[in-house]
Design an enzyme around this catalytic site. Sequence first.
Site, PDB file in Angstrom:
ATOM      1  CB  CYS A  52      -1.012  -0.166   1.259  1.00  0.00           C
ATOM      2  SG  CYS A  52      -1.740   1.638   1.477  1.00  0.00           S
ATOM      3  CB  CYS A  55      -0.571   2.156   5.795  1.00  0.00           C
ATOM      4  SG  CYS A  55      -1.211   0.533   5.074  1.00  0.00           S
ATOM      5  CB  CYS A 101      -5.293  -0.276   2.380  1.00  0.00           C
ATOM      6  SG  CYS A 101      -4.036  -0.853   3.669  1.00  0.00           S
ATOM      7  CB  CYS A 104      -4.339   3.138   5.900  1.00  0.00           C
ATOM      8  SG  CYS A 104      -4.158   2.853   3.926  1.00  0.00           S
ATOM      9  CB  CYS A 124      -9.362  -4.224 -11.542  1.00  0.00           C
ATOM     10  SG  CYS A 124      -9.044  -3.203 -12.902  1.00  0.00           S
TER      11      CYS A 124
HETATM   12 FE    FE Z   1      -2.528   0.857   3.442  1.00  0.00          FE
END
Ligand code: FE
Length: 137
Positions: A52, A55, A101, A104, A124
């Site tokens: 990510c 984060c 995510c 976060c 996707c």
């Molecule tokens: Fe994240």
Amino acid sequence: MDEPTISPIEVDENELQERLSPEQFEVTRRAGTERAFTGTYWDTKTPGLYRCVVCDLELFRSDTKYDSGSGWPSFWEPISPDRVTLHTDSSYGMIRTEARCARCDSHLGHVFPDGPRPTGERYCMNSASLELDPDES
Ligand code: FE
């Protein structure tokens, strides 16, 4: 062994706005979508971990990435199911499954049921939400 539980964190958007590019901020925090075939990773085949961008949580492995023809980086599954949360998205007159995510709550992209085996799913994703951490060679 049990999967580690992902603990949600708060994100300071002011700090984030300084750290990310405008496109990364728009995609991750405002559920934007980068234009197809323009992102950093849509055609990337480098082995590694996709994290990510907000984060750093490990989300996808390169060995589950495949060429979906969509122009966005596509994976058939996350590293583990607890890495990504799924939400119904009814924007733009469509019913889609949004992926965020798990740590976060940043927008990553959408999940579609037209992926390859073994899962039949297509995660996707937006390149703007990801950061590739290449394997050591
Ligand atoms: Fe994240």
